[in-house]
Design a protein around this motif. Structure first.
Motif, PDB file in Angstrom:
ATOM      1  N   SER A  97       0.821  -1.213   0.000  1.00  0.00           N
ATOM      2  CA  SER A  97       0.000   0.000   0.000  1.00  0.00           C
ATOM      3  C   SER A  97       0.854   1.261   0.000  1.00  0.00           C
ATOM      4  O   SER A  97       2.013   1.254   0.410  1.00  0.00           O
ATOM      5  N   SER A  98       0.244   2.324  -0.453  1.00  0.00           N
ATOM      6  CA  SER A  98       0.955   3.603  -0.518  1.00  0.00           C
ATOM      7  C   SER A  98       1.445   4.060   0.844  1.00  0.00           C
ATOM      8  O   SER A  98       2.473   4.722   0.948  1.00  0.00           O
ATOM      9  N   CYS A  99       0.724   3.688   1.918  1.00  0.00           N
ATOM     10  CA  CYS A  99       1.183   4.079   3.258  1.00  0.00           C
ATOM     11  C   CYS A  99       2.480   3.366   3.630  1.00  0.00           C
ATOM     12  O   CYS A  99       3.199   3.815   4.517  1.00  0.00           O
ATOM     13  N   MET A 100       2.796   2.272   2.949  1.00  0.00           N
ATOM     14  CA  MET A 100       4.071   1.591   3.154  1.00  0.00           C
ATOM     15  C   MET A 100       5.130   2.076   2.170  1.00  0.00           C
ATOM     16  O   MET A 100       6.292   2.235   2.530  1.00  0.00           O
ATOM     17  N   ALA A 101       4.719   2.297   0.919  1.00  0.00           N
ATOM     18  CA  ALA A 101       5.673   2.532  -0.161  1.00  0.00           C
ATOM     19  C   ALA A 101       6.123   3.977  -0.313  1.00  0.00           C
ATOM     20  O   ALA A 101       7.185   4.232  -0.873  1.00  0.00           O
ATOM     21  N   PHE A 102       5.309   4.921   0.164  1.00  0.00           N
ATOM     22  CA  PHE A 102       5.612   6.339  -0.040  1.00  0.00           C
ATOM     23  C   PHE A 102       5.491   7.115   1.265  1.00  0.00           C
ATOM     24  O   PHE A 102       4.688   6.775   2.127  1.00  0.00           O
ATOM     25  N   GLU A 103       6.248   8.177   1.359  1.00  0.00           N
ATOM     26  CA  GLU A 103       6.068   9.085   2.482  1.00  0.00           C
ATOM     27  C   GLU A 103       4.738   9.803   2.297  1.00  0.00           C
ATOM     28  O   GLU A 103       4.374  10.204   1.188  1.00  0.00           O
ATOM     29  N   ASN A 104       3.988   9.928   3.373  1.00  0.00           N
ATOM     30  CA  ASN A 104       2.676  10.576   3.318  1.00  0.00           C
ATOM     31  C   ASN A 104       2.319  11.077   4.709  1.00  0.00           C
ATOM     32  O   ASN A 104       3.144  11.023   5.619  1.00  0.00           O
ATOM     33  N   HIS A 105       1.071  11.514   4.890  1.00  0.00           N
ATOM     34  CA  HIS A 105       0.695  12.088   6.189  1.00  0.00           C
ATOM     35  C   HIS A 105       0.664  11.030   7.299  1.00  0.00           C
ATOM     36  O   HIS A 105       0.707  11.378   8.468  1.00  0.00           O
ATOM     37  N   HIS A 106       0.597   9.753   6.943  1.00  0.00           N
ATOM     38  CA  HIS A 106       0.641   8.706   7.971  1.00  0.00           C
ATOM     39  C   HIS A 106       2.050   8.573   8.556  1.00  0.00           C
ATOM     40  O   HIS A 106       2.219   8.471   9.757  1.00  0.00           O
ATOM     41  N   SER A 107       3.039   8.539   7.660  1.00  0.00           N
ATOM     42  CA  SER A 107       4.421   8.345   8.112  1.00  0.00           C
ATOM     43  C   SER A 107       5.364   8.367   6.917  1.00  0.00           C
ATOM     44  O   SER A 107       4.939   8.562   5.783  1.00  0.00           O
TER      45      SER A 107
ATOM     46  N   SER B  88      -3.161   9.880  -3.208  1.00  0.00           N
ATOM     47  CA  SER B  88      -3.990  11.043  -2.905  1.00  0.00           C
ATOM     48  C   SER B  88      -3.444  12.283  -3.612  1.00  0.00           C
ATOM     49  O   SER B  88      -2.239  12.406  -3.839  1.00  0.00           O
ATOM     50  N   LYS B  89      -4.340  13.193  -3.926  1.00  0.00           N
ATOM     51  CA  LYS B  89      -3.945  14.435  -4.587  1.00  0.00           C
ATOM     52  C   LYS B  89      -3.024  15.253  -3.702  1.00  0.00           C
ATOM     53  O   LYS B  89      -2.041  15.827  -4.161  1.00  0.00           O
ATOM     54  N   THR B  90      -3.344  15.293  -2.415  1.00  0.00           N
ATOM     55  CA  THR B  90      -2.548  16.094  -1.489  1.00  0.00           C
ATOM     56  C   THR B  90      -1.137  15.536  -1.356  1.00  0.00           C
ATOM     57  O   THR B  90      -0.150  16.280  -1.450  1.00  0.00           O
ATOM     58  N   ALA B  91      -1.005  14.238  -1.157  1.00  0.00           N
ATOM     59  CA  ALA B  91       0.325  13.633  -1.009  1.00  0.00           C
ATOM     60  C   ALA B  91       1.123  13.754  -2.304  1.00  0.00           C
ATOM     61  O   ALA B  91       2.328  14.017  -2.277  1.00  0.00           O
ATOM     62  N   THR B  92       0.453  13.595  -3.438  1.00  0.00           N
ATOM     63  CA  THR B  92       1.133  13.744  -4.728  1.00  0.00           C
ATOM     64  C   THR B  92       1.662  15.164  -4.882  1.00  0.00           C
ATOM     65  O   THR B  92       2.810  15.370  -5.291  1.00  0.00           O
ATOM     66  N   ARG B  93       0.839  16.143  -4.537  1.00  0.00           N
ATOM     67  CA  ARG B  93       1.265  17.548  -4.611  1.00  0.00           C
ATOM     68  C   ARG B  93       2.445  17.801  -3.679  1.00  0.00           C
ATOM     69  O   ARG B  93       3.422  18.448  -4.055  1.00  0.00           O
ATOM     70  N   ARG B  94       2.370  17.269  -2.481  1.00  0.00           N
ATOM     71  CA  ARG B  94       3.453  17.483  -1.514  1.00  0.00           C
ATOM     72  C   ARG B  94       4.748  16.814  -1.959  1.00  0.00           C
ATOM     73  O   ARG B  94       5.835  17.319  -1.688  1.00  0.00           O
ATOM     74  N   ARG B  95       4.661  15.691  -2.675  1.00  0.00           N
ATOM     75  CA  ARG B  95       5.862  15.073  -3.232  1.00  0.00           C
ATOM     76  C   ARG B  95       6.456  15.979  -4.308  1.00  0.00           C
ATOM     77  O   ARG B  95       7.672  16.152  -4.374  1.00  0.00           O
ATOM     78  N   GLU B  96       5.594  16.544  -5.135  1.00  0.00           N
ATOM     79  CA  GLU B  96       6.053  17.454  -6.190  1.00  0.00           C
ATOM     80  C   GLU B  96       6.679  18.718  -5.597  1.00  0.00           C
ATOM     81  O   GLU B  96       7.622  19.262  -6.157  1.00  0.00           O
ATOM     82  N   GLU B  97       6.149  19.181  -4.477  1.00  0.00           N
ATOM     83  CA  GLU B  97       6.672  20.390  -3.818  1.00  0.00           C
ATOM     84  C   GLU B  97       7.934  20.094  -3.006  1.00  0.00           C
ATOM     85  O   GLU B  97       8.572  21.015  -2.504  1.00  0.00           O
ATOM     86  N   GLY B  98       8.275  18.828  -2.835  1.00  0.00           N
ATOM     87  CA  GLY B  98       9.448  18.457  -2.048  1.00  0.00           C
ATOM     88  C   GLY B  98       9.178  18.322  -0.565  1.00  0.00           C
ATOM     89  O   GLY B  98      10.109  18.113   0.211  1.00  0.00           O
ATOM     90  N   VAL B  99       7.921  18.441  -0.153  1.00  0.00           N
ATOM     91  CA  VAL B  99       7.568  18.270   1.266  1.00  0.00           C
ATOM     92  C   VAL B  99       7.746  16.816   1.660  1.00  0.00           C
ATOM     93  O   VAL B  99       8.291  16.504   2.717  1.00  0.00           O
ATOM     94  N   TYR B 100       7.274  15.903   0.791  1.00  0.00           N
ATOM     95  CA  TYR B 100       7.448  14.463   1.000  1.00  0.00           C
ATOM     96  C   TYR B 100       8.511  13.969   0.035  1.00  0.00           C
ATOM     97  O   TYR B 100       8.574  14.404  -1.124  1.00  0.00           O
ATOM     98  N   LYS B 101       9.307  13.055   0.492  1.00  0.00           N
ATOM     99  CA  LYS B 101      10.364  12.478  -0.321  1.00  0.00           C
ATOM    100  C   LYS B 101       9.763  11.554  -1.391  1.00  0.00           C
ATOM    101  O   LYS B 101       8.791  10.858  -1.137  1.00  0.00           O
TER     102      LYS B 101
END
Length: 139
Positions: free
Chosen positions: A86-96, A124-137
């Motif tokens: 799942s994305s909560c495991m594979a990507f940085e997001n608001h969960h961890s 999610s749109k928000t996590a995708t945007r934050r990855r693009e902005e460099g907030v999430y790795k």
């Protein structure tokens, strides 16, 4: 993707305390995000379970159970199964952050004979945007 008859989504045990997994399921049924390449007109079963907690060793027990049941049923082989971490495991997001045990979990899945492993599920749109902005790795 044509040979896939079962999708298994493995979710983070810790993130699952805050997330029902609804968006992952909805993405599969709508064939969106990381499920977009699966044919919409084909019957594909959908199963979710949790990793068992850090370090993810509980995946072995659950996948062994799946293997046993499928062998008895005789309709689906390991080649017909795609396992999505799942994305909560594979990507940085608001969960961890990305799961620190993901490589171990993937190696255990492969050791059990499963080859179709996908990192991610719902995006999610928000996590995708934050990855693009460099907030999430990005990974």
């Amino acid at each position: 993707m044509e040979e896939i008859k079962l999708i298994i989504v493995i979710q983070c045990e810790i993130s699952k305390r805050r997330c029902s997994g609804f968006h992952c399921m909805q993405s599969f049924f709508n064939r969106e995000h990381l499920f977009k390449d699966y044919p919409q007109d084909k019957e594909i079963r959908f199963l979710t379970f949790q990793c068992g907690g850090c370090n993810g060793k509980g995946v072995n027990t659950l996948l062994n159970n799946v293997s046993k049941v499928l062998k008895r049923e005789g309709k689906i082989t390991k080649e017909n199964i795609a396992i999505h971490l799942s994305s909560c495991m594979a990507f940085e997001n608001h969960h961890s952050q990305r799961c620190m045990f993901i490589d171990f979990i993937k190696s255990e899945i492969e050791r059990l004979g499963y080859k179709n492993i996908v990192e991610g599920s719902y995006l999610s749109k928000t996590a995708t945007r934050r990855r693009e902005e460099g907030v999430y790795k990005k990974y």
